[in-house]
Enzyme design. Structure first.
Site: not given
Lengths: 891, 891
Positions: A27, A97, A106, A466, A572, A628, A755, A776-779, A841, A861
């Site tokens: 500030k 202030r 806080g 899903h 898929r 895939r 993955e 496969g970053t989900n798995d 992916c 990519y």
């Protein structure tokens, strides 16, 4: 000379600059900067963070010379304001202030109106045009704030007095209390302070000021502040600065006013001065909405009186400041101002929040105006907000009767009639109805119904359930994991609190924030501006990482290509298996007990799959397409309900008990860790053969027609190099056979999805044969954390709330943990094959922060759902710019 | 001088030594070695592997000088034997055998009797005491082998001729064919060769010899050999050596004989010469069992005539050789010998296979004899075989009617009557019956029944399925994943092929090899020898890594302590939750919808848990005890069958529908990745509080009684440091309260299980607060591979069989992948806390190869089921020795 502890600002000068945040806090540095560029801010001074640290480590003592420096700075401010601090006849008041480098909840925040006392309260009322009510309200605020934060009298004591007064006067609102009421309250406040602290409220303005200063410095080490710093990794030795600033009032009569403005239109981005003002008013009056604010600029005939007309000189001054601010900050500013006795004071300027449409237009136009360069324009766009551009939204200001809240699983707005089964969804949609599919959770069997619906609402499942994944892929609005609703399939209704929503009832879903609303809320369609296309050209020029899409159909592929996708990173194939005529053949295959029977069923599937691929290759003419091989466990293709099992048994000409037995024998305790992915292909190589054949035949057929195809065949879920190597032999053999038979040469690649954590750890082995990697970053996230994405909803929200996780790791990649696996895989993979093509992916391919990480990790990519392609393009460009800045900083 | 291609051996001399395996192959080097130490081996020579490589790369040509060297070597052998190769009057014959560095199936192996032809067959028969049948049989063997491997005439042609002859003569056995028959067959064989190859069977001995040599060298590059090398990572440029050796015969009349022997008793380990012989016989006669072999040593009166009595000189020579061999090879030898015309020839000596009992006795006694040192003794014991010492086994030679085969999930032998439910198991056992529990799979509800059973048989589940893990923990025999049986709970029977085994039928289980047998097979109990205790003292002196046990009861703890456990590495508190009176309180806790109700139920559990821990602390007086907080998901404590749900509903006084609803709402798609471990404790800290209180109260109570307690409280399943840090605060708070209240100081530690891949990757963060790590390699393996241990049975066996996996990663740690995670965790953890105590409590803690890995990774201890403690101790000592050797090799 003594050390400098106090930095003055005001009257177009300042001791500090915006760069001195370490010393002056955020500030203080900003106030100094505004003053330096001759913006008229109420004068004052900042006491440095070093004083705070001295105070903390010296038993609440101040460094030598501070008092003198404060007095000198006070005098400076008095001179500028032409009044004296707490003067008896024309009192100048100050605010105190806190202001650390980072905003810090806080801590003691603000004490206003310092300097008021019994001796000057009358003179203060007089200066305020005789408004005694205002004057006493100011006074009681001072005592209340001071009592609370400096003297530590509990808040409730003050609140109680005000409540009692209102009850007595039979009014509900503070505004209904009179000058006499406030005067009485001041008396009671003072009494409370005497009782609670044993001392009177200090009448000495100097005592008031130093009391407030001490309170701010002490608050740096209060428990809440320490906890906050611990949680947010803020060092404890930063200290806070304190800002002391002259008070100005917009309600001192005719020549006074207050207002707020944006330097451009924050909704559309248009370059017009946009704001509101109120004569003889305080800032809070503009916000409170009791009086109707008036426009800044002169409008059409019959409009409310504008500042431009009423105070043309001041307006001119304000408009000049507007240009000065934009020229200085090079961005749209959100400003607050007060006019006190015909003198304009700027209270605040900050970067203005804007809609995503406005953000794009402002960025592009500022480049044209020469304010910023193209890189800065690209850097400016918030990729998280960017997505709004591509989805329908609800009209601003539309009435929203929210009945439940779930996860914002797929953005956009959807309005439709409720149905509870995929079959109904398809039927009603075929009848021309607009519907919303409501399910406890969805499964692959529901794909048809989801496609038919405008929006999807589920009671269970997280951001990568899903429903969420499929909806995002379809660019369809979805609210998932809405555990506030209770779905009853039998009665065809859902309950949300006491509301009961039956089949056919209209509801609205806001997939961007996760709200479920009653009735039809009006929506508006997205429209991409010409500035958007200009911006995206710059984006594409900057970024080095390609952006592909996850698409399973020619239609999805077409949409993604329009959004700028440079290929398909994930098709898929199993989604194709669920279509009506195919699922029977799929089930025949599963039922087969011999390889021969399995091949017979697969033969039926071959032409269908080939046709799918032909369509996709055609849509992606000239671009690579990663396909895939079959991934889910086979039991996903069998129905679990007895009725459905009977139907299928009839179709396939077997006993229902046989279907039941098979379903049970295939069922798994943890299907996510079960017989799926390449493990299926190892057990049944003939499935892999059929798919490879379909892909390669489609590729040859299309190439023959002059379409350029670049198939990349992807083996899922490998954990060892052997799995991949075995299947590569199968695929290559089939591919060569097709190429020879068709007599046409098609270049194809065989690679694998990374993955499984172990695959990252042995990526050097895998890369010896694999021609590309796709994370496969989900798995990978599921297994690295041990979180099932279908089940973790039960604790994940709590985890994020409690700070155990920074965010949902299925939404934004966990760079610290999962990221290490990604980096290890890249390092090892490229160590044996430096040119290895590597992409991602998983869902994270469309998350801006994750895209930045993937750029830095050296990926070629990212691939994401069609509607996220532009976001990924933007994020990839920003990652380049960030890298550039970082390397520049390092120099 | 020309290069040396041929290495002679014989008559107490040899050109080569046992160290020249690269050049002479394994067999050639051993023959040289035996000859070198003056063991009478039939003389001959070895052609080097370099010749093979030359032959491969020079279009099947031999290097210059080879012929000459072969002829010289032949002459040497002739001189030693006192006969001439293929002599017309007293023909000396030779064998040709391939011998690569590593044993290699798929290569041409052996041609015997080279040198026989039409010209010397009569003389050969004469030399064989006129045994024409033998002579013609030898001849036909030569033609048959030569035809097959050298001339590539298909085997079937020869077999067909013999079969036809037998049919004609109406006999079944080759032995029943006469000299005339074989003579006729030789004629037909020769005719076949002429027809198939266009050439006659070569009568020229040199041609025979060189034909055989060429065939061996060529076979190095045949398809099967190449495939084998590819699969086993054997370099293709090793080449094979060829051994040419004089033939000797034990059936040339009175002064001839043949026999096999062990230098000590391989069953008991006793230091006595142990073997059998047959006069006037060939080696195969001893094995065939048509004539009863006679003892080597003179036995009691009435025994069969011994070699010692019949040929005392030869016996003396043999006994000398026996001592010489042991002195040279420093291990028990398994030898074959032939006596030809009163001349002793040693055909083979190799390290003798022995029982685990014998192995221990031999090792210990050889140390006393000064043959080996203590370290070598420890190195000698095969830890995989070692386990046999501790379990009952079936009597050797007992008749085993195997009806099915499953996985050898927990070793030992069990005989009992079949029951099909845990309840029946407990009931029957209470009635004094010995029972085997047969289940499709087991679940925690079955613990009582498993405890009551002698052995456990399951149709599903792998080596780390619930049944397998629990059984190993109990030291109970278990055959798991026996998918050859079909269990029918309703009819209370199981089918194994066509057998139908009803409840109450007696069966026998061999948990060491996975066999299920009909009826009662007689068993014998284990008994530990005094040599065992001597050996284990040496073991403990050598090893540096501690060995703890996984134990959930005082009884298990006691057993483990007897086996040498130095503490408990894992107590699973949930196993205690299943006992009858407790499970109700557990279920009340799960049913509770408010924290208050949950605390009420937990209060009931507290004294029970405390008592459990008191018992364990007492049993482990003076040793550390690691106790893991509740781990499984809550739904594991609820029954899934409707009937059971009804019973519970009644017990708890709620509606059955409520139990059903709760069970469904808690059910998970992938429970392994669900709401379990520390995630439960984060959601319900009161469970963690109760357990911490029970542990600390038990610790204080026992310490008061003079028992030394070292509790180590373990938080399971953490993936981030925050999870651990939050729970550590809770545990420390409760612990301090208990310590203050009890007024007794107990030292305790709070640490965590490292079983989530991510935890390994952020171990430096975790180690800032954690006082110890314990690897849970079961879950770590599940998540690193993405294999559910309950489901992976479906493909894991195939994976191992196809060489995709080297072995079941749940049995022996995957050092390449999962091992990297372990090492990373150790490195990062110790980087912030160099003294961090690190152990492992997964199943791998009892697997010898894994124990070695853990030693090298720098772990402080391994923990395993009680019966595996001695194995882990041995493996830990061997790891030290291996390390020592490796560092010595590096010098």
């Amino acid at each position: 000379m003594a050390e400098k502890h106090v930095y003055s600002f005001g009257a177009g000068k300042a001791d500090g600059t915006s760069k001195m945040k370490d010393l002056l806090g955020g500030k203080g540095a900003n106030l100094a900067e505004m003053s330096r560029i001759r913006i008229p801010v109420p004068p004052g001074f900042t006491i440095t963070t070093e004083v705070c640290n001295y105070y903390s480590s010296h038993n609440s003592k101040y460094p030598a010379g501070l008092t003198g420096q404060v007095n000198t700075a006070l005098k400076k401010a008095e001179t500028i304001m032409g009044a004296k601090f707490a003067d008896k006849t024309d009192p100048l008041l100050f605010s105190v202030r806190s202001g650390a480098k980072f905003s810090m909840p806080g801590m003691m925040d603000t004490v206003l109106n310092l300097g008021l006392n019994d001796r000057n309260i009358k003179a203060f009322a007089m200066a305020a045009g005789g408004d005694e009510r205002f004057a006493w309200d100011c006074y009681r605020r001072l005592i209340q704030m001071y009592g609370d934060v400096v003297l530590e009298v509990e808040k409730e004591a003050f609140d109680h007095i005000i409540e009692t007064a209102k009850k007595k006067r039979k009014v509900k609102n503070d505004l209904d209390l009179t000058a006499a009421d406030w005067k009485e309250i001041v008396k009671l406040f003072k009494a409370i302070i005497r009782t609670k602290t044993g001392k009177a409220f200090p009448q000495d303005p100097q005592k008031q000021l130093w009391g407030a200063l001490g309170a701010v410095f002490s608050s740096w080490n209060n428990e809440r502040a320490i906890t906050y710093r611990n949680l947010n990794n803020i060092p404890h030795d930063l200290g806070t600065a304190v800002n002391v600033q002259a008070m100005v009032y917009g309600n001192l009569g005719e020549g006074s006013a207050t207002g707020v403005a944006f330097t451009r239109d924050a909704a559309t981005g248009e370059k017009v001065f946009y704001g509101e003002w109120l004569p003889n008013a305080q800032g809070e009056d503009v916000v409170a909405g009791i009086r109707t604010p008036m426009p800044l600029r002169k409008g059409k005939k019959g409009s409310l009186p504008s500042l431009q007309e009423q105070m043309p000189k001041i307006y001119k001054q304000l408009d000049d400041i507007r240009h000065k601010l934009e020229a200085h900050y090079k961005d749209i500013q959100d400003i607050e101002f007060t006019i006190q006795n015909n003198r304009l004071w700027m209270l605040q300027t900050r970067t203005g929040k804007r809609t995503s449409q406005a953000a794009v237009r402002i960025a592009v136009e500022m480049v044209k105006e020469g304010l910023i360069d193209k890189e800065e324009a690209v850097r400016r766009i918030d990729p998280d907000q960017f997505e709004q551009l591509f989805h329908p939204s609800f009209e601003t200001g539309a009435v929203r009767k929210v009945i439940a809240k779930g996860l914002p699983a797929s953005p956009g707005a959807a309005v439709g009639q409720v149905v509870f089964s995929a079959a109904d969804a398809e039927k009603w949609a075929a009848d021309g109805k607009t519907i919303i599919l409501v399910r406890i959770e969805t499964s692959p069997e529901d794909i048809g119904g989801m496609d038919a619906a405008k929006g999807i609402l589920t009671a269970r499942g997280g951001m990568t359930s899903h429903a969420a994944v499929v909806a995002r892929g379809m660019g369809k609005c979805c609210v998932a994991g809405c555990d506030e609703i209770e779905v009853d399939y039998k009665k065809k209704l859902f309950k949300a609190g006491k509301k009961m929503i039956k089949q056919g009832t209209w509801i609205s879903l806001d997939g961007s924030i996760g709200e479920v609303m009653e009735g039809k809320v009006p929506t508006q369609d997205p429209e991409l501006s010409k500035e958007y296309y200009v911006l995206m050209k710059w984006v594409d020029k900057i970024r080095t990482m390609k952006v592909r899409t996850n698409a399973d159909t020619p239609e999805d592929s077409r949409v993604a290509r329009e959004f700028g996708a440079e290929g398909i990173g994930l098709t898929r194939t199993e989604h194709m298996f669920f279509e009506a005529e195919r699922i029977t053949a799929v089930r025949e295959m599963i039922l087969a007990t011999t390889e021969k029977d399995r091949r017979k069923a697969l033969k039926k599937l071959l032409p269908m799959q080939r046709k799918d691929f032909e369509g996709i290759f055609k849509a992606m003419d000239g671009l690579p397409v990663t396909i895939r091989l079959l991934d889910p466990p086979l039991h996903e293709f069998l129905p679990h309900e007895e009725d459905a099992q009977k139907v299928i048994a009839k179709e396939l000409g077997v006993k229902p008990a046989e279907i039941k037995r098979l379903t049970e024998s295939l069922s798994e305790f943890n299907p996510m860790l079960g017989h799926r992915g390449c493990r299926l292909a190892i057990t049944y190589p003939e499935i892999c053969e059929m798919q490879a054949q379909a892909i390669m035949e489609a590729a040859c057929n299309m190439q023959k027609k002059g379409i350029k195809v670049f198939p990349e065949i992807m083996v899922p879920l490998i954990g060892t190099e052997h799995e991949f190597n075995i299947l590569k032999v199968v695929i290559d053999r089939v591919a060569q056979q097709v190429i020879e038979k068709k007599g046409i040469k098609v270049k194809y690649m065989v690679g694998t999805m990374i993955e499984i954590p172990r695959a990252c750890l042995v990526a050097d082995k895998v890369a010896q044969q694999a021609e590309f990697f796709s994370y496969g970053t989900n798995d990978l996230t599921q297994m690295a954390y041990g979180y099932s994405r279908d089940d973790s909803g039960r604790f994940l929200a709590d985890y994020v709330e409690n700070g155990i996780l920074a965010g949902d790791p299925f939404q934004s990649l966990d760079q610290e943990g999962v990221g290490q696996l990604v980096e290890t895989g890249v390092r090892l993979g490229r160590s044996v094959n430096p040119k290895l093509k590597i992409g991602v992916c998983g869902e994270h391919g469309g998350d801006p922060a994750s895209v930045g990480f993937f750029h830095n990790a050296g990926l070629d990519y990212v691939s994401c759902s069609p509607y996220r392609v532009p976001i990924a393009r933007l994020a990839a460009a920003q990652a380049v710019l960030e890298e550039k800045q970082a390397s520049w900083r390092d120099k």
